[in-house]
Design a protein around this motif. Structure first.
Motif, PDB file in Angstrom:
ATOM      1  N   PHE A   3     -16.069   4.652  -1.742  1.00  0.00           N
ATOM      2  CA  PHE A   3     -16.636   5.819  -2.413  1.00  0.00           C
ATOM      3  C   PHE A   3     -17.007   5.504  -3.859  1.00  0.00           C
ATOM      4  O   PHE A   3     -18.081   5.879  -4.341  1.00  0.00           O
ATOM      5  CB  PHE A   3     -15.633   6.972  -2.361  1.00  0.00           C
ATOM      6  CG  PHE A   3     -16.153   8.269  -2.913  1.00  0.00           C
ATOM      7  CD1 PHE A   3     -16.905   9.120  -2.128  1.00  0.00           C
ATOM      8  CD2 PHE A   3     -15.893   8.646  -4.235  1.00  0.00           C
ATOM      9  CE1 PHE A   3     -17.394  10.322  -2.629  1.00  0.00           C
ATOM     10  CE2 PHE A   3     -16.377   9.837  -4.749  1.00  0.00           C
ATOM     11  CZ  PHE A   3     -17.128  10.679  -3.939  1.00  0.00           C
ATOM     12  N   ILE A   4     -16.102   4.806  -4.541  1.00  0.00           N
ATOM     13  CA  ILE A   4     -16.376   4.508  -5.949  1.00  0.00           C
ATOM     14  C   ILE A   4     -17.522   3.505  -6.080  1.00  0.00           C
ATOM     15  O   ILE A   4     -18.329   3.576  -7.013  1.00  0.00           O
ATOM     16  CB  ILE A   4     -15.095   4.010  -6.664  1.00  0.00           C
ATOM     17  CG1 ILE A   4     -15.236   4.170  -8.173  1.00  0.00           C
ATOM     18  CG2 ILE A   4     -14.778   2.571  -6.322  1.00  0.00           C
ATOM     19  CD1 ILE A   4     -13.951   3.914  -8.936  1.00  0.00           C
ATOM     20  N   ILE A  61       0.841  -1.206   0.000  1.00  0.00           N
ATOM     21  CA  ILE A  61       0.000   0.000   0.000  1.00  0.00           C
ATOM     22  C   ILE A  61       0.871   1.249   0.000  1.00  0.00           C
ATOM     23  O   ILE A  61       0.684   2.175  -0.797  1.00  0.00           O
ATOM     24  CB  ILE A  61      -0.942   0.013   1.218  1.00  0.00           C
ATOM     25  CG1 ILE A  61      -1.815  -1.244   1.250  1.00  0.00           C
ATOM     26  CG2 ILE A  61      -1.794   1.276   1.215  1.00  0.00           C
ATOM     27  CD1 ILE A  61      -2.781  -1.367   0.122  1.00  0.00           C
ATOM     28  N   ASN A  62       1.865   1.270   0.881  1.00  0.00           N
ATOM     29  CA  ASN A  62       2.723   2.454   0.982  1.00  0.00           C
ATOM     30  C   ASN A  62       3.480   2.750  -0.307  1.00  0.00           C
ATOM     31  O   ASN A  62       3.658   3.907  -0.692  1.00  0.00           O
ATOM     32  CB  ASN A  62       3.732   2.252   2.118  1.00  0.00           C
ATOM     33  CG  ASN A  62       3.279   2.884   3.419  1.00  0.00           C
ATOM     34  OD1 ASN A  62       2.073   2.991   3.660  1.00  0.00           O
ATOM     35  ND2 ASN A  62       4.203   3.292   4.259  1.00  0.00           N
ATOM     36  N   LEU A  79      -3.958   3.269   4.300  1.00  0.00           N
ATOM     37  CA  LEU A  79      -4.973   2.209   4.379  1.00  0.00           C
ATOM     38  C   LEU A  79      -6.376   2.808   4.436  1.00  0.00           C
ATOM     39  O   LEU A  79      -7.297   2.334   3.755  1.00  0.00           O
ATOM     40  CB  LEU A  79      -4.725   1.333   5.604  1.00  0.00           C
ATOM     41  CG  LEU A  79      -3.636   0.268   5.483  1.00  0.00           C
ATOM     42  CD1 LEU A  79      -3.403  -0.414   6.830  1.00  0.00           C
ATOM     43  CD2 LEU A  79      -4.003  -0.766   4.443  1.00  0.00           C
ATOM     44  N   ILE A  80      -6.529   3.845   5.231  1.00  0.00           N
ATOM     45  CA  ILE A  80      -7.835   4.510   5.339  1.00  0.00           C
ATOM     46  C   ILE A  80      -8.218   5.141   4.003  1.00  0.00           C
ATOM     47  O   ILE A  80      -9.359   5.021   3.535  1.00  0.00           O
ATOM     48  CB  ILE A  80      -7.807   5.572   6.460  1.00  0.00           C
ATOM     49  CG1 ILE A  80      -7.680   4.880   7.828  1.00  0.00           C
ATOM     50  CG2 ILE A  80      -9.061   6.444   6.416  1.00  0.00           C
ATOM     51  CD1 ILE A  80      -7.425   5.843   8.976  1.00  0.00           C
ATOM     52  N   LEU A  81      -7.257   5.812   3.373  1.00  0.00           N
ATOM     53  CA  LEU A  81      -7.528   6.493   2.105  1.00  0.00           C
ATOM     54  C   LEU A  81      -7.923   5.490   1.015  1.00  0.00           C
ATOM     55  O   LEU A  81      -8.910   5.699   0.295  1.00  0.00           O
ATOM     56  CB  LEU A  81      -6.301   7.286   1.670  1.00  0.00           C
ATOM     57  CG  LEU A  81      -6.422   8.043   0.339  1.00  0.00           C
ATOM     58  CD1 LEU A  81      -7.517   9.097   0.431  1.00  0.00           C
ATOM     59  CD2 LEU A  81      -5.084   8.682  -0.040  1.00  0.00           C
ATOM     60  N   VAL A  82      -7.160   4.396   0.894  1.00  0.00           N
ATOM     61  CA  VAL A  82      -7.459   3.389  -0.126  1.00  0.00           C
ATOM     62  C   VAL A  82      -8.810   2.733   0.146  1.00  0.00           C
ATOM     63  O   VAL A  82      -9.631   2.561  -0.769  1.00  0.00           O
ATOM     64  CB  VAL A  82      -6.339   2.333  -0.191  1.00  0.00           C
ATOM     65  CG1 VAL A  82      -6.748   1.158  -1.076  1.00  0.00           C
ATOM     66  CG2 VAL A  82      -5.049   2.952  -0.717  1.00  0.00           C
ATOM     67  N   THR A  96       2.649   6.463   8.351  1.00  0.00           N
ATOM     68  CA  THR A  96       1.900   6.708   7.120  1.00  0.00           C
ATOM     69  C   THR A  96       0.970   5.575   6.713  1.00  0.00           C
ATOM     70  O   THR A  96      -0.047   5.807   6.069  1.00  0.00           O
ATOM     71  CB  THR A  96       2.866   6.983   5.951  1.00  0.00           C
ATOM     72  OG1 THR A  96       3.757   5.856   5.805  1.00  0.00           O
ATOM     73  CG2 THR A  96       3.674   8.245   6.204  1.00  0.00           C
ATOM     74  N   LEU A  97       1.312   4.341   7.086  1.00  0.00           N
ATOM     75  CA  LEU A  97       0.509   3.210   6.629  1.00  0.00           C
ATOM     76  C   LEU A  97      -0.958   3.313   7.029  1.00  0.00           C
ATOM     77  O   LEU A  97      -1.837   3.078   6.192  1.00  0.00           O
ATOM     78  CB  LEU A  97       1.116   1.891   7.126  1.00  0.00           C
ATOM     79  CG  LEU A  97       0.361   0.619   6.708  1.00  0.00           C
ATOM     80  CD1 LEU A  97       0.214   0.535   5.197  1.00  0.00           C
ATOM     81  CD2 LEU A  97       1.063  -0.620   7.247  1.00  0.00           C
TER      82      LEU A  97
END
Length: 535
Positions: free
Chosen positions: A328-329, A293-294, A319-322, A314-315
């Protein structure tokens, strides 16, 4: 789904700047990073020699020089294009010939330097931009999503690293996007246009692009299966004319690939990828997936790069963003859109993950094998950002503008740091080749003794790019240890004798049965360098 367009001129200028930086990072210091084990195999393949020939002619226990190794790293008059194809068929049929044929022609035209050999991958990576833009137009009907996707990929450390590597993965990325876009185009034309000629032509183009993708990397078969799942589900599990057209196009692609498929089946050997079935601890497997992911957004260091403060910080954010972008999509687009992204991400990924979890192994831990996963998450985030930065709500718009700026800034900083580095996480078994070469190169007249077992074969070739001409090597075939008496009677003229990746049992034998001592010099996960100290 509303039509998303560029919000203003300044934003368009910003995206162009990011694209220019992405192109710059792909070309800058192209020959600086260590030319590693797998890239040395690329050069061996285009030379036309097989591993057996190298073992017979070179890795037979004789003392050899750097130029002797380099002979098997470039095209020459002894071997032609047919020999390159034969070498792949005999040694490495899991890698189809398309990329290797192209890079052989490229090197013959422009020279065999590291920069030239890698530059073809850079050029392929530039084709990713128009291909992902076309895919976004077909999928989202939105130029803005296409531009945001280009920006994310342009400064993605993952894509930049593989753009600078003499392997087929940037070409594979292009063919994945191209076959995906042509599939959506064929489905669209079959729906809207009654002209059968257009239909046949569109599906023929899809068959050709899918065949090209399989000829680049065989995991494209799983991408094609994902396409099939998408078509069947969209058509409500009915055998419609779209499903029939897809089946015929897929069969045509397989038929086009069949010559190499026959060769691959006849010569298949698991030795090239048997490491993927070796079990690893579950915690290590989970850590590696966190790093996957990173790596789409930020630079990681080390062999695996997990145990750093930056990763821990950052992970969770990524993870939350992905996760939110996928949610969302799925919530805000038609099934024809979100299902395509999910099948692109998931089909190949699940085919690697499930055997890992059920049978044990590390098939899915190699980032280069899951390019469709990276493309899927970048498409979903591109749609999320494009929707957010054009929101009618001021605070929401500003928030997503900040998120987008942060993501792209992280990519730019990562790529800038990476451009000055001599190695990177994707160099794996050769990550520390420079450190080993520095130790050996310091000696006045060094001899390096190793064998050609496992990674030593490719790494011996890779080390020829970083060793000075004064270095001599003695490489014995297979897992054979050097003859004990030869060790006791080192030829005259060598100031230092180094041992690379020789077994502990052999080193213990030296200690017990002679006056020689073994001085450890360097040790990491893949390289064990020691020095033979004379009595």
């Amino acid at each position: 789904m509303r039509n998303l367009s560029l919000p203003n001129t300044w934003f368009g200028f910003f995206l162009i700047v990011v694209l220019v930086l992405g192109v710059f990072f792909r070309f800058v210091n192209l020959d600086k990073k260590v030319y590693w084990h797998d890239e040395a195999y690329t050069s061996l393949r285009i030379s036309g020699y097989t591993s057996a020939e190298v073992n017979q002619q070179l890795f037979n226990g004789q003392v050899i020089g750097i130029e002797d190794l380099q002979k098997y790293q470039r095209p020459n008059s002894e071997k032609g294009l047919i020999d390159t194809i034969k070498a792949l068929a005999i040694d490495d049929a899991q890698h189809p010939p398309l990329y290797y044929i192209l890079v052989r022609f490229w090197v013959q035209l422009f020279g065999n330097s590291v920069a030239v050999t890698r530059s073809l991958s850079v050029l392929f990576s530039l084709l990713v931009f128009p291909c992902v833009y076309w895919l976004c137009l077909e999928l989202f009907e939105s130029p803005l999503v296409g531009w945001v996707a280009i920006a994310l990929i342009a400064v993605s450390p993952f894509h930049v690293l593989y753009a600078q590597e003499a392997r087929e993965y940037s070409l594979w990325t292009v063919t994945i996007l191209l076959s995906s876009a042509t599939l959506l185009r064929a489905l669209r034309l079959t729906t809207k246009d009654g002209n059968k000629t257009y239909h046949i032509r569109a599906w023929g183009i899809y068959a050709a692009t899918l065949a090209l993708s399989i000829y680049t990397f065989p995991f494209s078969v799983l991408v094609g299966i994902g396409h099939g799942i998408y078509v069947i589900v969209i058509e409500g599990f009915r055998f419609t004319k779209k499903v029939a057209a897809f089946v015929l196009a897929s069969l045509m692609a397989v038929l086009l690939f069949s010559p190499w498929l026959v060769i691959a089946i006849a010569t298949w050997s698991e030795t090239g990828a048997n490491w993927t079935a070796v079990p690893i601890p579950l915690i290590a497997w989970l850590k590696t997936w966190g790093i996957h992911i990173n790596r789409a957004f930020i630079l990681t260091q080390g062999d695996f790069g997990f145990d750093t403060l930056l990763t821990y910080l950052t992970l969770p954010i990524f993870l939350i963003l992905v996760s939110y972008s996928i949610y969302f999509i799925c919530k805000n687009t038609k099934k024809e859109v979100w299902l395509f992204v999910l099948t692109l991400m998931g089909t190949l990924t699940l085919a690697l993950v499930l055997p890992d979890l059920i049978l044990g192994g590390q098939r899915s831990t190699s980032s280069r094998y899951i390019v469709p996963f990276y493309l899927g998450i970048q498409l979903s985030i591109a749609y999320l950002l494009a929707t957010g930065i054009t929101s009618a709500r001021f605070l929401e718009q500003k928030f997503w503008q900040i998120v987008m700026a942060a993501l792209i800034s992280a990519g730019i900083v990562s790529c800038a740091i990476n451009s000055q580095a001599e190695t990177a996480w994707n160099k794996v078994v050769s990550y520390h080749n420079y450190q080993v070469s520095e130790i050996v190169n310091e000696a006045k007249a060094p001899l390096l003794i190793t064998n050609s077992f496992g990674i030593n074969f490719g790494n011996s070739l890779a080390l020829s790019y970083v060793f000075e001409e004064k270095v001599r090597l003695m490489v014995v075939p297979g897992n054979t240890q050097p003859d004990f008496m030869n060790i006791l009677n080192i030829p005259q003229g060598f100031s230092d004798v180094f041992l690379l990746n020789l077994s502990e049992q052999f080193q213990e034998k030296i200690k017990k049965e002679s006056n020689f001592k073994i001085e450890p010099l360097y040790n990491d996960n893949f390289l064990w360098l020691s020095k033979l100290v004379k009595p």
